[in-house]
Scaffold this motif. Structure first.
Motif, mmCIF file in Angstrom:
data_model
loop_
_atom_site.group_PDB
_atom_site.id
_atom_site.type_symbol
_atom_site.label_atom_id
_atom_site.label_comp_id
_atom_site.label_asym_id
_atom_site.label_seq_id
_atom_site.Cartn_x
_atom_site.Cartn_y
_atom_site.Cartn_z
ATOM 1 N N ASN A 11 -1.781 -4.914 -6.079
ATOM 2 C CA ASN A 11 -2.936 -4.863 -5.301
ATOM 3 C C ASN A 11 -2.632 -5.482 -4.037
ATOM 4 O OD1 ASN A 11 -5.405 -5.422 -4.381
ATOM 5 N ND2 ASN A 11 -6.125 -6.736 -5.986
ATOM 6 N N PRO A 12 -2.783 -4.374 -3.064
ATOM 7 C CA PRO A 12 -2.371 -4.718 -2.000
ATOM 8 C C PRO A 12 -3.276 -5.818 -1.123
ATOM 9 C CG PRO A 12 -2.211 -2.311 -2.162
ATOM 10 C CD PRO A 12 -2.897 -2.871 -3.343
ATOM 11 N N CYS A 13 -4.515 -5.957 -1.703
ATOM 12 C CA CYS A 13 -5.556 -6.844 -1.336
ATOM 13 C C CYS A 13 -4.847 -8.220 -1.410
ATOM 14 C CB CYS A 13 -6.840 -6.845 -1.677
ATOM 15 S SG CYS A 13 -7.592 -5.247 -1.153
ATOM 16 N N THR A 14 -3.904 -8.442 -2.429
ATOM 17 C CA THR A 14 -3.656 -9.958 -2.800
ATOM 18 C C THR A 14 -2.206 -9.989 -2.561
ATOM 19 O OG1 THR A 14 -3.582 -9.279 -5.002
ATOM 20 C CG2 THR A 14 -5.589 -10.012 -4.280
ATOM 21 N N LEU A 16 7.656 -9.870 -4.615
ATOM 22 C CA LEU A 16 6.335 -9.560 -4.622
ATOM 23 C C LEU A 16 5.690 -11.010 -4.219
ATOM 24 C CD1 LEU A 16 4.219 -7.251 -4.742
ATOM 25 C CD2 LEU A 16 4.001 -7.793 -7.293
ATOM 26 N N GLY A 17 4.924 -11.212 -3.309
ATOM 27 C CA GLY A 17 4.397 -12.436 -2.920
ATOM 28 C C GLY A 17 2.833 -12.310 -2.331
ATOM 29 N N PRO A 18 2.517 -13.714 -2.328
ATOM 30 C CA PRO A 18 0.621 -13.518 -1.963
ATOM 31 C C PRO A 18 1.282 -13.235 -0.329
ATOM 32 C CG PRO A 18 1.734 -15.849 -2.550
ATOM 33 C CD PRO A 18 2.824 -14.772 -2.828
ATOM 34 N N SER A 24 0.749 -0.955 0.089
ATOM 35 C CA SER A 24 0.006 0.069 0.040
ATOM 36 C C SER A 24 0.923 1.298 -0.001
ATOM 37 C CB SER A 24 -0.934 0.034 1.280
ATOM 38 O OG SER A 24 -1.422 1.209 1.472
ATOM 39 N N PHE A 25 1.914 1.421 0.926
ATOM 40 C CA PHE A 25 2.867 2.386 0.923
ATOM 41 C C PHE A 25 3.504 2.598 -0.199
ATOM 42 C CE2 PHE A 25 7.045 4.109 2.020
ATOM 43 C CZ PHE A 25 6.721 5.464 2.383
ATOM 44 N N VAL A 26 3.940 1.471 -1.045
ATOM 45 C CA VAL A 26 4.529 1.855 -2.444
ATOM 46 C C VAL A 26 3.647 2.378 -3.405
ATOM 47 C CG1 VAL A 26 5.620 0.321 -4.146
ATOM 48 C CG2 VAL A 26 6.373 -0.237 -2.005
ATOM 49 N N ALA A 27 2.349 1.703 -3.346
ATOM 50 C CA ALA A 27 1.380 2.321 -4.365
ATOM 51 C C ALA A 27 1.212 3.522 -4.227
ATOM 52 C CB ALA A 27 0.161 1.309 -4.306
ATOM 53 N N ARG A 28 1.042 4.171 -2.705
ATOM 54 C CA ARG A 28 0.706 5.590 -2.756
ATOM 55 C C ARG A 28 2.010 6.444 -2.791
ATOM 56 N NH1 ARG A 28 -0.800 7.848 1.725
ATOM 57 N NH2 ARG A 28 0.603 6.462 3.100
ATOM 58 N N LEU A 29 3.198 5.914 -2.686
ATOM 59 C CA LEU A 29 4.170 6.719 -3.045
ATOM 60 C C LEU A 29 4.548 6.752 -4.535
ATOM 61 C CD1 LEU A 29 7.066 8.117 -1.988
ATOM 62 C CD2 LEU A 29 8.192 5.756 -2.121
ATOM 63 N N GLY A 73 -4.984 13.782 -1.196
ATOM 64 C CA GLY A 73 -5.521 13.338 -2.273
ATOM 65 C C GLY A 73 -5.134 11.968 -2.761
ATOM 66 N N LEU A 74 -4.294 11.279 -1.983
ATOM 67 C CA LEU A 74 -3.954 10.059 -2.311
ATOM 68 C C LEU A 74 -5.012 8.966 -2.034
ATOM 69 C CD1 LEU A 74 -0.272 10.068 -1.007
ATOM 70 C CD2 LEU A 74 -0.976 10.445 -3.228
ATOM 71 N N PRO A 75 -4.834 7.728 -2.709
ATOM 72 C CA PRO A 75 -5.618 6.790 -2.536
ATOM 73 C C PRO A 75 -5.823 6.354 -1.198
ATOM 74 C CG PRO A 75 -4.343 5.993 -4.361
ATOM 75 C CD PRO A 75 -3.671 7.460 -3.633
ATOM 76 N N PRO A 76 -6.701 5.623 -0.332
ATOM 77 C CA PRO A 76 -6.727 5.314 1.088
ATOM 78 C C PRO A 76 -5.653 4.255 1.141
ATOM 79 C CG PRO A 76 -9.072 5.222 0.118
ATOM 80 C CD PRO A 76 -8.012 5.649 -1.179
ATOM 81 N N ALA A 77 -5.128 4.087 2.508
ATOM 82 C CA ALA A 77 -4.207 3.235 2.659
ATOM 83 C C ALA A 77 -4.901 1.698 2.939
ATOM 84 C CB ALA A 77 -3.387 3.607 3.942
ATOM 85 N N TRP A 78 -4.034 0.967 2.908
ATOM 86 C CA TRP A 78 -4.370 -0.564 3.304
ATOM 87 C C TRP A 78 -3.655 -1.111 4.410
ATOM 88 C CZ3 TRP A 78 -8.876 -2.710 1.033
ATOM 89 C CH2 TRP A 78 -8.876 -2.106 -0.150
#
Length: 344
Positions: free
Chosen positions: A50-53, A98-100, A21-26, A121-126
């Motif tokens: 996809n931080p969910c998976t 990158l792993g499950p 999630s942090f990588v995606a928001r960065l 304005g960034l996407p929500p964190a996971w």
């Protein structure tokens, strides 16, 4: 973006945030595809992040690279990202992979109030947590599942918010062992709820009406949470005495301290219900946590040192080793998501 580019926009991690999630928001704050930032971490992939998976797993070098890219200290990332120092990386040669998500971890959507409070304005964190739920005390939200629509408002349920604050204090005081004690306490309270004992027809029924979730198993941890935290606090008292070979309140040597069970009922404000059947679940717990030191040896022991009630505790049997996930930490044979038919 590169570790040599000084104009990169920095970013602080949200406490409890998944590394992915942090990588995606960065990447988002710098207007870059995630793949570009992952490449700077030594990870080439064409897959969407996809931080969910999937989680970004870092070794020490990878954490240093991410800290440089984010313009933050490594110590900040270690404190904020729970998986940064706890999940293994298969290869030392590669700083990241990158792993499950491994067993024992759950990804939860951040509280909407926390997202709005940042105003970036960034996407929500996971969030990466070791339970299937989390409470946001600041905004009074019960976080459950990867869909923010599943979050439950705790308006009118001040006892739940206060209980979560007490749980945090318990974990700071007791240490990681508090997680196992809370897991046991939740199973005990879940037993009471399923068997319609203790607060099922009173305090828990009122809480369910407030939530609009009457007798819904999926809401069980939330419904019984305040009482479960009270039981966990009492279990910590029991265990501090047990680690010194002593029964609660200096009771006579034996396997079970009935004084302690009565005391738990009094702390819950349910002494009568405890005496009329509620004691059975706690009796099972005390049998799992009985004192095994011979009576003669126990009587010969010196008194515990001053301040022994305030230090962190090492896990005791039957909680060695201590599982990471809350739901896997209980020593009791039943679970919140299954039926309870009998006690041993």
């Amino acid at each position: 973006m590169s570790v040599l580019v000084a104009k990169a926009v920095g970013l602080s991690a949200v406490r409890g945030e998944a590394t992915s999630s942090f990588v995606a928001r960065l990447a988002a704050v710098n207007g870059l595809p995630c793949a570009d930032l992952l490449k700077d971490l030594g990870l080439a992939t064409r897959h969407e992040l996809n931080p969910c998976t999937r989680e970004v797993l870092l070794n020490a070098r990878g954490l240093g690279l991410l800290a440089t890219l984010a313009g933050r200290e490594e110590t900040h990332l270690r404190r904020a990202l729970p998986t940064a120092a706890s999940l293994p990386v298969a290869s030392r040669a590669r700083p990241a992979r990158l792993g499950p998500w491994p067993a024992g971890w759950t990804v939860l959507a951040e509280c909407a109030g926390c997202t709005a409070r940042r105003s970036d304005g960034l996407p929500p964190a996971w969030l990466a947590v070791r339970a299937s739920w989390q409470a946001c005390v600041r905004h009074g939200q019960w976080l459950h599942g990867a869909d923010p629509a599943q979050h439950i408002s705790l308006a009118g349920l001040a006892a739940v918010v206060e209980a979560h604050q007490r749980r945090m204090r318990l974990e700071r005081r007791v240490g990681p062992y508090a997680r196992a004690l809370l897991a046991d306490a939740l199973q005990v309270a879940g037993f009471w709820w399923r068997c319609r004992q203790m607060g099922s027809d009173t305090v828990w029924a009122a809480r369910e009406r407030t939530l609009g979730l009457v007798r819904r198993p999926e809401a069980l941890p939330l419904v019984v949470y305040p009482e479960a935290v009270t039981v966990a606090e009492a279990m910590a008292v029991h265990e501090r005495q047990r680690c010194w070979g002593r029964d609660f309140d200096n009771g006579a040597p034996g396997w079970v301290s009935r004084r302690w069970i009565r005391w738990v009922g009094e702390r819950l404000g349910m002494a009568e219900q405890m005496a009329h059947g509620g004691y059975r679940a706690l009796l099972t717990w005390t049998m799992q946590h009985r004192i095994t030191t011979p009576v003669v040896a126990r009587l010969a022991q010196k008194a515990p040192p001053p301040g022994y009630r305030s230090g962190q505790m090492q896990p005791l049997e039957p909680h060695r080793p201590l599982p990471e996930a809350l739901e896997d930490s209980s020593c009791l044979s039943w679970r919140l998501d299954g039926p309870v038919t009998s006690l041993p």
